[in-house]
Design a protein around this motif. Structure first.
Motif, PDB file in Angstrom:
ATOM      1  N   SER A 133      25.610  59.254  29.730  1.00  0.00           N
ATOM      2  CA  SER A 133      26.412  58.430  30.622  1.00  0.00           C
ATOM      3  C   SER A 133      26.647  59.115  31.966  1.00  0.00           C
ATOM      4  N   LEU A 134      26.906  60.413  31.924  1.00  0.00           N
ATOM      5  CA  LEU A 134      27.071  61.161  33.170  1.00  0.00           C
ATOM      6  C   LEU A 134      25.777  61.178  33.976  1.00  0.00           C
ATOM      7  N   LYS A 135      24.680  61.405  33.283  1.00  0.00           N
ATOM      8  CA  LYS A 135      23.387  61.415  33.976  1.00  0.00           C
ATOM      9  C   LYS A 135      23.094  60.047  34.584  1.00  0.00           C
ATOM     10  N   GLN A 136      23.472  59.012  33.873  1.00  0.00           N
ATOM     11  CA  GLN A 136      23.283  57.656  34.397  1.00  0.00           C
ATOM     12  C   GLN A 136      24.105  57.477  35.677  1.00  0.00           C
ATOM     13  N   GLU A 137      25.349  57.948  35.658  1.00  0.00           N
ATOM     14  CA  GLU A 137      26.189  57.866  36.858  1.00  0.00           C
ATOM     15  C   GLU A 137      25.565  58.609  38.033  1.00  0.00           C
ATOM     16  N   LEU A 138      24.862  59.702  37.736  1.00  0.00           N
ATOM     17  CA  LEU A 138      24.240  60.512  38.786  1.00  0.00           C
ATOM     18  C   LEU A 138      22.864  59.992  39.190  1.00  0.00           C
ATOM     19  N   GLY A 139      22.421  58.900  38.566  1.00  0.00           N
ATOM     20  CA  GLY A 139      21.130  58.308  38.902  1.00  0.00           C
ATOM     21  C   GLY A 139      19.957  58.958  38.212  1.00  0.00           C
ATOM     22  N   GLU A 140      20.208  59.812  37.237  1.00  0.00           N
ATOM     23  CA  GLU A 140      19.139  60.484  36.488  1.00  0.00           C
ATOM     24  C   GLU A 140      18.802  59.622  35.259  1.00  0.00           C
ATOM     25  N   LEU A 141      18.155  58.493  35.524  1.00  0.00           N
ATOM     26  CA  LEU A 141      18.000  57.468  34.495  1.00  0.00           C
ATOM     27  C   LEU A 141      17.113  57.885  33.329  1.00  0.00           C
ATOM     28  N   GLU A 142      15.994  58.518  33.601  1.00  0.00           N
ATOM     29  CA  GLU A 142      15.111  58.917  32.505  1.00  0.00           C
ATOM     30  C   GLU A 142      15.786  59.955  31.609  1.00  0.00           C
ATOM     31  N   ALA A 143      16.480  60.894  32.229  1.00  0.00           N
ATOM     32  CA  ALA A 143      17.192  61.909  31.453  1.00  0.00           C
ATOM     33  C   ALA A 143      18.313  61.264  30.636  1.00  0.00           C
ATOM     34  N   ALA A 144      18.961  60.252  31.198  1.00  0.00           N
ATOM     35  CA  ALA A 144      20.009  59.542  30.470  1.00  0.00           C
ATOM     36  C   ALA A 144      19.430  58.850  29.242  1.00  0.00           C
ATOM     37  N   ILE A 145      18.283  58.204  29.407  1.00  0.00           N
ATOM     38  CA  ILE A 145      17.642  57.519  28.281  1.00  0.00           C
ATOM     39  C   ILE A 145      17.288  58.529  27.187  1.00  0.00           C
ATOM     40  N   GLU A 146      16.800  59.697  27.581  1.00  0.00           N
ATOM     41  CA  GLU A 146      16.481  60.733  26.591  1.00  0.00           C
ATOM     42  C   GLU A 146      17.719  61.105  25.785  1.00  0.00           C
ATOM     43  N   ASP A 147      18.854  61.242  26.453  1.00  0.00           N
ATOM     44  CA  ASP A 147      20.089  61.578  25.737  1.00  0.00           C
ATOM     45  C   ASP A 147      20.520  60.440  24.817  1.00  0.00           C
ATOM     46  N   TYR A 148      20.417  59.203  25.286  1.00  0.00           N
ATOM     47  CA  TYR A 148      20.782  58.070  24.425  1.00  0.00           C
ATOM     48  C   TYR A 148      19.859  58.010  23.209  1.00  0.00           C
ATOM     49  N   LEU A 157      31.560  65.687  37.771  1.00  0.00           N
ATOM     50  CA  LEU A 157      30.464  65.270  36.903  1.00  0.00           C
ATOM     51  C   LEU A 157      29.515  66.410  36.537  1.00  0.00           C
ATOM     52  N   GLU A 158      29.126  67.207  37.496  1.00  0.00           N
ATOM     53  CA  GLU A 158      28.207  68.313  37.207  1.00  0.00           C
ATOM     54  C   GLU A 158      28.847  69.321  36.262  1.00  0.00           C
ATOM     55  N   ALA A 159      30.119  69.638  36.488  1.00  0.00           N
ATOM     56  CA  ALA A 159      30.822  70.571  35.605  1.00  0.00           C
ATOM     57  C   ALA A 159      30.967  69.980  34.207  1.00  0.00           C
ATOM     58  N   ALA A 160      31.167  68.679  34.128  1.00  0.00           N
ATOM     59  CA  ALA A 160      31.259  68.017  32.824  1.00  0.00           C
ATOM     60  C   ALA A 160      29.931  68.132  32.084  1.00  0.00           C
ATOM     61  N   ILE A 161      28.823  67.945  32.800  1.00  0.00           N
ATOM     62  CA  ILE A 161      27.502  68.076  32.179  1.00  0.00           C
ATOM     63  C   ILE A 161      27.298  69.501  31.664  1.00  0.00           C
ATOM     64  N   GLU A 162      27.730  70.493  32.436  1.00  0.00           N
ATOM     65  CA  GLU A 162      27.594  71.887  31.984  1.00  0.00           C
ATOM     66  C   GLU A 162      28.330  72.102  30.662  1.00  0.00           C
ATOM     67  N   ILE A 211      37.412  65.734  30.066  1.00  0.00           N
ATOM     68  CA  ILE A 211      38.460  65.755  31.088  1.00  0.00           C
ATOM     69  C   ILE A 211      37.851  65.952  32.470  1.00  0.00           C
ATOM     70  N   LYS A 212      36.894  66.847  32.573  1.00  0.00           N
ATOM     71  CA  LYS A 212      36.262  67.065  33.878  1.00  0.00           C
ATOM     72  C   LYS A 212      35.633  65.775  34.390  1.00  0.00           C
ATOM     73  N   ARG A 213      35.100  64.989  33.473  1.00  0.00           N
ATOM     74  CA  ARG A 213      34.550  63.693  33.885  1.00  0.00           C
ATOM     75  C   ARG A 213      35.647  62.805  34.450  1.00  0.00           C
ATOM     76  N   GLU A 214      36.781  62.753  33.757  1.00  0.00           N
ATOM     77  CA  GLU A 214      37.900  61.952  34.244  1.00  0.00           C
ATOM     78  C   GLU A 214      38.344  62.404  35.626  1.00  0.00           C
ATOM     79  N   LEU A 215      38.215  63.697  35.899  1.00  0.00           N
ATOM     80  CA  LEU A 215      38.613  64.250  37.197  1.00  0.00           C
ATOM     81  C   LEU A 215      37.517  64.106  38.251  1.00  0.00           C
ATOM     82  N   GLY A 216      36.382  63.509  37.872  1.00  0.00           N
ATOM     83  CA  GLY A 216      35.287  63.306  38.817  1.00  0.00           C
ATOM     84  C   GLY A 216      34.390  64.505  39.003  1.00  0.00           C
TER      85      GLY A 216
END
Length: 133
Positions: A96-111, A70-75, A63-68
Motif C-alpha cells: 500500500s505504501l509503495k502504491q502511494e509512492l507510485g511504485e506499482l509493480e513493486a506494490a503488486i509483488e507485495d500484494y 512513507l519512506e521511513a514506514a517502508i524501512e 504510525i510513521k505512515r499515519e505521520l506521512g
C-alpha cells in the motif's frame, strides 16, 4: 481503560526497565489514544531491548505512515519482513505504501506475496485489483 493500562505499564517499566514487552504494550495503548510520538518512543525502546521484535517494527511503521513518513514506514516494514518473512500484513501494508509512492509493480509483488502467505487478506486482493494499469 487505556490510561489505566499505561499507568500499569509505567509501574512495570519502573520495576523492570529491560522488559521490552512493557514498552511494546504501552506503545500500543498510546497508539490507541492517538499519542503517536509517545508510541514511537516506546516502540523505539522495545526495539532497542529486543531487536528481533518484528511486531514492534510493524507497529512503528504503521504510525510513521499515519505521520506521512512513507519512506521511513517502508524501512520499518522491510525490517519486520526480514525478521518474520511470513508476516503477510506487513506485505499488504508495504504494498500500500509503495502504491502511494507510485511504485506499482513493486506494490503488486507485495500484494501477491501477502496472498501467497494468506488468502484471507481482503486488502491485498482489493488493492491489487484497484491498480491503475
Amino acid at each position: 481503560e487505556l490510561e489505566a493500562a499505561i499507568e500499569d505499564y509505567n509501574e512495570a517499566i519502573k520495576l523492570d526497565p529491560e522488559d521490552s514487552a512493557a514498552y511494546f504494550n504501552r506503545g500500543n495503548a498510546r497508539k490507541e489514544l492517538g499519542e503517536l510520538e509517545a508510541a514511537i518512543e516506546d516502540y523505539n525502546e522495545a526495539i532497542k531491548l529486543d531487536p528481533e521484535d518484528s511486531a514492534a517494527y510493524f507497529n512503528r511503521g504503521s504510525i510513521k505512515r499515519e505521520l506521512g513518513e512513507l519512506e521511513a514506514a517502508i524501512e520499518d516494514l522491510n525490517e519486520a519482513i526480514k525478521l518474520d518473512p511470513e508476516h503477510s500484513r506487513a506485505y499488504v501494508n508495504r504494498g500500500s505504501l509503495k502504491q502511494e509512492l507510485g511504485e506499482l509493480e513493486a506494490a503488486i509483488e507485495d500484494y501477491n506475496e501477502a496472498i501467497n502467505l494468506s488468502t484471507e487478506h481482503f486488502a491485498a486482493y482489493f488493492n491489487r485489483g484497484s491498480h491503475p494499469f
